[in-house]
Each structure stands twice: as structure tokens, then as C-alpha cells.
Design a protein around this motif. Structure first.
Motif, PDB file in Angstrom:
ATOM      1  N   SER A  75      10.970   3.088   2.593  1.00  0.00           N
ATOM      2  CA  SER A  75      10.379   1.995   3.374  1.00  0.00           C
ATOM      3  C   SER A  75      11.105   0.683   3.086  1.00  0.00           C
ATOM      4  N   GLU A  76      11.457  -0.043   4.135  1.00  0.00           N
ATOM      5  CA  GLU A  76      12.179  -1.317   3.981  1.00  0.00           C
ATOM      6  C   GLU A  76      11.377  -2.304   3.157  1.00  0.00           C
ATOM      7  N   GLU A  77      10.080  -2.286   3.394  1.00  0.00           N
ATOM      8  CA  GLU A  77       9.208  -3.230   2.704  1.00  0.00           C
ATOM      9  C   GLU A  77       9.194  -2.955   1.194  1.00  0.00           C
ATOM     10  N   VAL A  78       9.131  -1.668   0.860  1.00  0.00           N
ATOM     11  CA  VAL A  78       9.109  -1.283  -0.554  1.00  0.00           C
ATOM     12  C   VAL A  78      10.443  -1.642  -1.217  1.00  0.00           C
ATOM     13  N   ARG A  79      11.507  -1.370  -0.492  1.00  0.00           N
ATOM     14  CA  ARG A  79      12.837  -1.678  -1.050  1.00  0.00           C
ATOM     15  C   ARG A  79      12.997  -3.177  -1.293  1.00  0.00           C
ATOM     16  N   ALA A  80      12.526  -3.948  -0.346  1.00  0.00           N
ATOM     17  CA  ALA A  80      12.625  -5.406  -0.486  1.00  0.00           C
ATOM     18  C   ALA A  80      11.775  -5.876  -1.674  1.00  0.00           C
ATOM     19  N   TRP A  81      10.617  -5.247  -1.830  1.00  0.00           N
ATOM     20  CA  TRP A  81       9.741  -5.617  -2.952  1.00  0.00           C
ATOM     21  C   TRP A  81      10.454  -5.394  -4.288  1.00  0.00           C
ATOM     22  N   TRP A  82      11.097  -4.254  -4.422  1.00  0.00           N
ATOM     23  CA  TRP A  82      11.787  -3.950  -5.682  1.00  0.00           C
ATOM     24  C   TRP A  82      12.962  -4.887  -5.914  1.00  0.00           C
ATOM     25  N   THR A 139      12.869  12.653  -2.070  1.00  0.00           N
ATOM     26  CA  THR A 139      13.443  13.316  -3.243  1.00  0.00           C
ATOM     27  C   THR A 139      13.537  12.339  -4.422  1.00  0.00           C
ATOM     28  N   HIS A 140      13.864  12.930  -5.562  1.00  0.00           N
ATOM     29  CA  HIS A 140      14.061  12.096  -6.744  1.00  0.00           C
ATOM     30  C   HIS A 140      15.285  11.201  -6.593  1.00  0.00           C
ATOM     31  N   ALA A 141      16.253  11.652  -5.816  1.00  0.00           N
ATOM     32  CA  ALA A 141      17.419  10.785  -5.576  1.00  0.00           C
ATOM     33  C   ALA A 141      16.979   9.567  -4.750  1.00  0.00           C
ATOM     34  N   ASP A 142      16.122   9.781  -3.765  1.00  0.00           N
ATOM     35  CA  ASP A 142      15.628   8.644  -2.973  1.00  0.00           C
ATOM     36  C   ASP A 142      14.948   7.624  -3.884  1.00  0.00           C
ATOM     37  N   GLY A 143      14.095   8.146  -4.771  1.00  0.00           N
ATOM     38  CA  GLY A 143      13.337   7.256  -5.660  1.00  0.00           C
ATOM     39  C   GLY A 143      14.251   6.510  -6.620  1.00  0.00           C
ATOM     40  N   ALA A 144      15.118   7.269  -7.285  1.00  0.00           N
ATOM     41  CA  ALA A 144      15.992   6.651  -8.289  1.00  0.00           C
ATOM     42  C   ALA A 144      16.962   5.673  -7.637  1.00  0.00           C
ATOM     43  N   ASN A 145      17.502   6.051  -6.496  1.00  0.00           N
ATOM     44  CA  ASN A 145      18.495   5.190  -5.844  1.00  0.00           C
ATOM     45  C   ASN A 145      17.901   3.873  -5.348  1.00  0.00           C
ATOM     46  N   MET A 146      16.653   3.939  -4.907  1.00  0.00           N
ATOM     47  CA  MET A 146      16.006   2.693  -4.473  1.00  0.00           C
ATOM     48  C   MET A 146      15.954   1.700  -5.636  1.00  0.00           C
ATOM     49  N   LEU A 147      15.528   2.190  -6.805  1.00  0.00           N
ATOM     50  CA  LEU A 147      15.428   1.299  -7.966  1.00  0.00           C
ATOM     51  C   LEU A 147      16.815   0.866  -8.434  1.00  0.00           C
ATOM     52  N   ARG A 181       2.040  11.642 -13.149  1.00  0.00           N
ATOM     53  CA  ARG A 181       2.598  10.323 -12.858  1.00  0.00           C
ATOM     54  C   ARG A 181       3.063  10.270 -11.406  1.00  0.00           C
ATOM     55  N   PRO A 182       2.953   9.092 -10.787  1.00  0.00           N
ATOM     56  CA  PRO A 182       3.363   8.980  -9.389  1.00  0.00           C
ATOM     57  C   PRO A 182       4.877   9.104  -9.223  1.00  0.00           C
ATOM     58  N   GLY A 183       5.283   9.399  -8.015  1.00  0.00           N
ATOM     59  CA  GLY A 183       6.724   9.536  -7.764  1.00  0.00           C
ATOM     60  C   GLY A 183       7.003   9.702  -6.287  1.00  0.00           C
ATOM     61  N   PRO A 184       8.263   9.887  -5.940  1.00  0.00           N
ATOM     62  CA  PRO A 184       8.653   9.959  -4.527  1.00  0.00           C
ATOM     63  C   PRO A 184       8.089  11.177  -3.785  1.00  0.00           C
ATOM     64  N   PHE A 185       7.672  12.231  -4.521  1.00  0.00           N
ATOM     65  CA  PHE A 185       7.122  13.416  -3.835  1.00  0.00           C
ATOM     66  C   PHE A 185       5.917  13.059  -2.970  1.00  0.00           C
ATOM     67  N   THR A 186       5.153  12.057  -3.396  1.00  0.00           N
ATOM     68  CA  THR A 186       3.974  11.628  -2.636  1.00  0.00           C
ATOM     69  C   THR A 186       4.345  11.303  -1.189  1.00  0.00           C
ATOM     70  N   TYR A 187       5.587  10.833  -1.005  1.00  0.00           N
ATOM     71  CA  TYR A 187       6.010  10.416   0.334  1.00  0.00           C
ATOM     72  C   TYR A 187       6.968  11.412   0.962  1.00  0.00           C
ATOM     73  N   ASP A 193       0.811  -1.212   0.000  1.00  0.00           N
ATOM     74  CA  ASP A 193       0.000   0.000   0.000  1.00  0.00           C
ATOM     75  C   ASP A 193       0.845   1.263   0.000  1.00  0.00           C
ATOM     76  N   SER A 194       2.144   1.113  -0.276  1.00  0.00           N
ATOM     77  CA  SER A 194       3.008   2.287  -0.342  1.00  0.00           C
ATOM     78  C   SER A 194       4.085   2.071  -1.398  1.00  0.00           C
ATOM     79  N   ALA A 195       4.602   3.189  -1.913  1.00  0.00           N
ATOM     80  CA  ALA A 195       5.767   3.110  -2.804  1.00  0.00           C
ATOM     81  C   ALA A 195       6.854   4.028  -2.249  1.00  0.00           C
ATOM     82  N   ASP A 196       6.810   4.240  -0.947  1.00  0.00           N
ATOM     83  CA  ASP A 196       7.798   5.100  -0.283  1.00  0.00           C
ATOM     84  C   ASP A 196       9.209   4.525  -0.460  1.00  0.00           C
ATOM     85  N   PRO A 197      10.099   5.288  -1.085  1.00  0.00           N
ATOM     86  CA  PRO A 197      11.425   4.738  -1.396  1.00  0.00           C
ATOM     87  C   PRO A 197      12.279   4.451  -0.158  1.00  0.00           C
TER      88      PRO A 197
END
Ligand code: GCU
Length: 663
Positions: A240-247, A282-290, A273-279, A234-238
Motif C-alpha cells: 500500500s502506498e500509504e503504508v510505504r509513505a508512513w514507513w 510475501t516476506h520479501a514484500d514486507g522486508a523490502n518495504m522497510l 506476531r503480525p506480518g505480510p501474510f495478513t495481506y 488501519d493497514s500494514a500492507d507492504p
């Protein structure tokens, strides 16, 4: 729908005797890339000269021979580079990898089509930009966002197509050195979100294999909110441990199921489009997680910088869309992982006929960067008007950013020279579809051709590229060559002349972006204003206004900031100027508007007149397709001229010095 072979149609007749003397090809064609390379070579000889060089596997005999082509291993060479030379009447293609040999073969075929001499041949090349990519904006229902040449040949009704056409597509790309392709739209929704699930792995692997055998890596656009939209989290927070593990799990699955996958392209927090701002990240948080999740598989995360507020109020003169890419990313410089690349559009707005270079180029110093251009002619005539964009790309690439003492151009930056990067390059939003001729307008294929060749070797001129594309596509006839060259080389200039004036951009019909509507976007929410009133026009982006000019390094910042030194063609982008202001050209702004709009139409008339002289000299089908478009362009350029001239005549009340008809 059937499809043609574009510049690989091999229909011309190569007469040069030297080439006819080639009778053998020595190659080990067990490797799939080599197999493709050799069969391309044989096809070219067969179709252009009616001869079939024999394929021999034992290269020990070569020395005793003349009139053969052979492949040599040269470990010193860079992976995609090649050296073609003549030795005792034989042609040698030396490379360190199959890709190098494949590119060498396409180079040799080009030389053959240009009828270069084999004697003394000595061509050494390696790609200047490491990544040379196409970005398709194809939707899985088969439509193409900003597509002007039919439907997708990758997708239909939410299924992936693996058709014969794909092989020709891969040949066309490889022949101009393109080594990566993103097949789905950056706006990832609905079925496309499922591309990273087992629903599509089988077909994706098939595509990926076809591409791999032509040295091309498959990439996909990714939905940032996939864990949520696939119904798994229920989250895409970059963070979050759970989100990171999912990716991490997801990347493992995707990269093992789709061999040769290059990575992902992401449009986040942009145009809905969705992105890290929702949580609040930053864009670095989002990109680095992936990136962390893709890293074990050598996967790249290409993250777009096209991030801006698309809900602006036109009364707000402080918010400047042109600043947004810079403002959103500059502070993140140096914080991205090594397998992240920021992909930056050539200009700060959106592929207008004229824009300044994006100020992030030269500002970012410690981040991998890629240049994004658009050969889909969204704002440059939608492949109904002819608009050869390579001269524009050349200007962008040669722009000095002053980010370093030497090697400071955009080309240097995206080639990795300035900041010693290896993950960089150039991407083009693709202009292809399932039309028979691939690009709607036959002349639009010159943009696809030119883009690939340019990314491989930016030192070639726009004119050389146009010239060789014409010969390869339509043959050697002098009149054909001169006429089409005249048309291509004048087309961007003509389009700019009858379009929005002096760098201000837009003035198109909202949403579909075709045809003139001066105020179409003026009171809308998209941040794309021209600010015309009865006294003047333009956006003040100087230090008195939004301060955008100051985002460049000196001396660019001062040059743009001052209306006296700002280049005419960008004056209204940077300044709000009265209609009677005298340009550096000596004309007033208003007279410049009138003159260019009349002259632009005259130039189109001249192009069409010359084109009509080619009847009977071009393949009939192609001639008729182009003629229909040229007639439309003739009419439509008049509509642009009249709408724009009338608007500014009525606003300013200033008459045309030459007394021409303005409504
Ligand atoms: C433009 C274009 C959109 C596209 C967007 C992008 O705004 O009109 O269709 O999605 O660019 O580059 O993401």
C-alpha cells in the motif's frame, strides 16, 4: 543491583617484567573511542601491575623511546582490523580507524593477561564476520523472555535505563569484538512498539552514544504492524502506498533522532506476531518495504526466517516444522533488497541440544545471510546446568553445505566468502541480565565471551577460548584452569547424554522448557514430535516421510536420507527407528538411550567432584554461586536420566543389558 567485571576484572597479577617496563602511552585521545581505548589500557596496567603509564600526546618522541605504546595510522588496513607489533622495545598498534585501535587495545590487554612476550610481538587481525551481534529478548517491563540471570538492565517499568552498568556492558562487548546489539525482544508488543516514537528517542540516543564510543551499533526489534498498533493507519500492507509513505516518514524521524542506529530486527508471521501474510504478501514484500525506507540512512533490515505453523495437529504426519523455514524463504532468494539480511537459526527447529544445520544455509545463494545462535540456554540447562556451547557453534560453522566448489561452509557463507557478501555475520540470543555476575551461572559467561571471539575469529578452537576465558576471569592457577577446562569441555556432551536422545530434541516441560517431560509437547500444536511407540522412535524425514532430508545439497541429502549413513547423533531426527536397530556405534537404540543417560549423570558427578576441589581457590562468592548450581545439576540430571530411561523401558519392554535400576 551491583555488578562484577567478568573477564575484565583485571584482578590477576601480571608478573612479566617486560610489561612492567611500559611507562608511556602516546595517543591522541580526543576522539571518544580513543579516549575509551586509552583509559581501558591505563586501567588494565593500574589494576594488574600497579603501574600507571603516562599519557603523552606528541608521538614524534616515540622513536627516541623504549617502553611505550603508540598508535599508528595505517590506511591500508580494514576498518576494524589491527596490527600490533614490537619495534625497538615499543608496542605499536596500527589501524585505519578508531575501532581498529580499540580492538587492538583489547587484544593487547588479552596478551598481557596471558603474559605473552612483548619481544617480537606481531599480531595482525581483522574480523572474519562483518556483523557480530547480540539479540536481547528484553521486555520493557524489565522481564526477559528466556532470561536466566535476573532482569533487564535496559528496561524497567516501560522506561529505558541508562545506568553505569551499560558502560561495563559496552566494554565487555567491545573486548570480544561484538559490534551490534538489539536491545529489545523480537516479540515486540505494548510499550516496545513505541520505541520508534518520540516517547523514547532521548534515552535511546544516550544508549546509542555510549555504544558508539565502543564501536557498537544500536539496533531495535520492530513491530511489523506498528502503523496499525500505534493507531495511525488501519493497514500494514507492504504494497500500500500509504503504508510505504508512513514507513519512509517514520524511518526518517527515527534515524535522525537516534544517531548511530544500525537498523531493525523483525520477527514477522511467527508465533502470533503480525506480518505480510495478513495481506497476502510475501516476506520479501514486507522486508523490502522497510528496507527501502531505511536505505537512505544506511539502515539494515534483519529479517528472521523462524516462520512456521504453530497450530499443527499431532496426527498430521505431513506437515514438518523443520521444513518451514526453507519452504517459506527459498523461492524468495534473490528478491530482497541489498540492505536486507535474512537471519537464520542454526537449526531448523529451535536451539535444541543437537540439530542438523538449517537447510537454508547453502540453499540461498543471492541473499544476505546471518546465523542466529542462542547463548541464553533455553533448552540447554537455562544457566543452571553448565553447558559450554562453543564446541557446538564450531561444528555448525564448519559444516559443508556444498553450495560451492570451495569456501562452502556455514562460516564461509556468513563471513561473506561464498557469495561475496558484506552484509552478513552471526548473532547470539543474549544470556545476560542484571545478576551480579551477568549470566547467572558464572561459567555461562564463557558462552558470551566465546561467541564474540568466535565471530571475530572462527579459527580459534573452543578449547583455546575456554582456556583464555578461565585465565582472564579466574587467574593463572593451574588446578583452577585444568578443572574448569575439563568441566567446560565436557559440559555439552554431558548435557546431550542425559537429554533427549539421538537428535530428536524437546522432551521438556511445555512453555518454560525446563526439566524432562517426554510427552510434554507430543500431542501439542507446536510441531515438535518424537513419535515414540512400543516399536520405535523418531520422525521420518527421509523421502518416505516428510522429504526434509532432500532439502540439503548432495552428498548431504543422501547421507541424511539413508539410516545407514545418517550420523548416529541425528538418527532420530531423520528417521523413525525400531528400538533394537543397531547404531553405527554397534549399540542398539534402546541400549544407547540407557547407557548415555547413566553415563551422562556419572560425568556430571565427576565434574561436581572436581569442582568441589576448587574451594578456596576461586573467589568465595563465585565459588558458592557455582556450587549451588552444580548441586542442582547433579540432582536434576538424575531426574532427566530416570524419566527418560523409565519412559523408554516401559514403552519398549526391553531391559537394560547391564541390569541397572530403571523404574
Ligand atoms: C523460541 C522461544 C520463544 C522465542 C522464539 C523466537 O520459540 O521459546 O520464546 O520467542 O523462539 O526465536 O522467536
Amino acid at each position: 543491583m551491583g555488578f562484577e567485571q567478568a573477564w575484565l576484572s583485571y584482578r590477576m597479577n601480571v608478573e612479566a617484567g617486560e610489561w612492567k617496563g611500559i611507562s608511556k602511552i602516546y595517543a591522541d585521545s580526543r576522539n571518544p573511542i580513543m579516549k575509551n581505548a586509552v583509559s581501558e589500557l591505563q586501567k588494565a596496567f593500574r589494576e594488574m601491575m600497579g603501574i600507571e603509564p603516562v599519557l603523552c600526546s606528541d608521538s614524534r618522541e616515540v622513536k627516541a623511546d623504549t617502553g611505550s605504546i603508540c598508535f599508528k595510522l595505517d590506511r591500508e588496513r580494514k576498518a576494524e582490523g589491527y596490527h600490533i607489533y614490537e619495534e625497538d622495545g615499543n608496542v605499536v598498534i596500527a589501524a585505519s580507524s578508531e575501532c581498529g585501535w580499540l580492538y587492538g587495545v583489547f587484544e593487547l590487554i588479552r596478551q598481557m593477561q596471558m603474559e605473552s612476550s612483548i619481544k617480537g610481538m606481531n599480531i595482525e587481525r581483522e574480523p572474519v564476520m562483518p556483523l557480530r551481534m547480540l539479540n536481547h529478548w528484553d521486555n520493557m517491563d524489565g522481564s526477559i523472555e528466556r532470561g536466566y540471570s535476573g532482569n533487564s538492565f535496559f528496561f524497567d517499568k516501560d522506561e529505558i535505563l541508562v545506568e553505569e552498568r551499560i558502560v561495563t556492558y559496552a566494554r565487555l562487548l567491545a573486548s570480544v569484538g561484538i559490534n551490534g546489539t538489539v536491545i529489545n525482544n523480537v516479540n515486540v508488543k505494548d510499550a516496545a512498539t513505541w520505541l520508534i516514537t518520540d516517547r523514547y528517542f532521548e534515552k535511546l540516543s544516550q544508549l546509542s552514544e555510549i555504544f558508539a564510543d565502543y564501536g557498537i551499533k544500536l539496533f531495535l526489534s520492530l513491530n511489523y504492524a506498528a502503523p496499525v498498533e500505534l493507531g495511525e493507519l488501519d493497514s500494514a500492507d507492504p504494497l500500500s502506498e500509504e503504508v510505504r509513505a508512513w514507513w519512509k516518514e517514520r524511518m526518517k524521524l527515527v534515524f535522525t533522532q537516534i544517531p548511530n542506529l544500525g537498523g531493525f530486527l523483525i520477527k514477522a508471521d511467527s508465533e502470533g506476531r503480525p506480518g505480510p501474510f495478513t495481506y497476502g504478501r510475501t516476506h520479501a514484500d514486507g522486508a523490502n518495504m522497510l528496507a527501502e525506507a531505511a536505505e537512505p540512512y544506511g539502515g539494515l533490515i534483519i529479517w528472521r526466517c523462524f516462520v512456521y505453523n504453530c497450530k499443527q495437529d499431532w496426527r498430521d504426519y505431513k506437515t514438518d516444522r523443520a521444513r518451514s523455514g526453507y519452504d517459506n524463504f527459498i523461492e524468495l532468494d534473490g528478491t530482497f533488497r541489498d540492505n536486507v539480511i535474512l537471519q537464520i537459526k542454526n537449526g531448523p527447529m529451535d536451539f535444541q541440544v543437537r540439530e542438523p544445520v538449517h537447510p537454508l544455509f547453502g540453499a540461498l545463494k543471492a541473499t544476505n545471510q546471518m546465523l542466529e545462535v542462542q547463548i541464553a540456554q533455553e533448552y540447554t540447562g537455562q544457566q543452571r546446568h553448565v553447558c559450554y556451547l562453543i564446541p557446538m557453534f564450531k561444528e555448525i560453522l564448519s559444516f559443508h553445505t556444498y553450495a560451492a566448489e570451495v569456501n562452502d561452509t556455514v562460516e564461509d557463507i556468513v563471513s561473506g566468502k561464498t557469495f561475496k557478501q558484506t552484509k552478513c555475520g552471526m548473532a547470539a540470543v543474549a544470556n545476560t541480565g542484571n545478576d551480579e555476575n551477568w549470566t547467572g551461572h558464572d561459567l555461562a559467561a564463557a558462552n558470551l565471551y566465546g561467541f564474540g571471539r568466535l565471530a571475530f575469529d572462527p579459527s580459534v578452537t573452543a578449547e583455546e577460548l575456554a582456556g583464555e576465558w578461565i585465565i582472564r576471569t579466574f587467574g593463572k592457577d593451574k588446578e583452577v584452569r585444568e578443572t574448569l577446562l575439563f568441566i567446560l569441555m565436557n559440559s555439552w556432551r554431558a548435557y546431550e547424554m542425559y537429554n533427549a536422545p539421538l537428535g530428536i530434541g524437546w522432551m521438556v516441560n511445555p512453555s518454560y522448557h525446563y526439566g524432562p517431560s517426554v510427552d510434554g509437547y507430543e500431542y501439542d500444536r507446536w510441531g515438535t514430535y518424537h513419535r515414540a511407540d512400543h516399536i520405535g522412535i523418531g520422525v521420518d524425514r527421509s523421502h518416505h516421510g516428510t522429504g526434509y532430508a532432500g532439502l540439503y545439497r548432495e552428498p548431504n541429502a543422501s547421507m541424511y536420507d539413508n539410516p545407514e549413513s545418517c550420523p548416529d547423533e541425528l538418527l532420530l531426527f531423520f528417521h523413525h527407528m525400531p528400538y533394537d536397530h543397531r547404531l553405527r556405534s554397534g549399540k542398539t537404540v534402546i541400549q544407547h538411550i540407557y547407557d548415555t543417560h547413566f553415563e551422562g549423570v556419572e560425568l556430571v558427578d565427576e565434574m561436581v567432584k572436581r569442582f568441589e576441589g576448587l574451594e578456596g581457590k576461586l573467589p568465595d562468592k563465585a565459588y558458592r554461586r557455582m556450587l549451588e548450581r552444580f548441586h542442582h545439576q547433579k540432582e536434576h540430571s538424575r531426574e532427566w536420566r530416570d524419566q527418560i530411561n523409565s519412559y523408554f523401558y516401559r514403552k519398549s519392554g526391553i531391559a537394560d543389558e547391564k541390569g541397572r535400576k530403571i523404574y
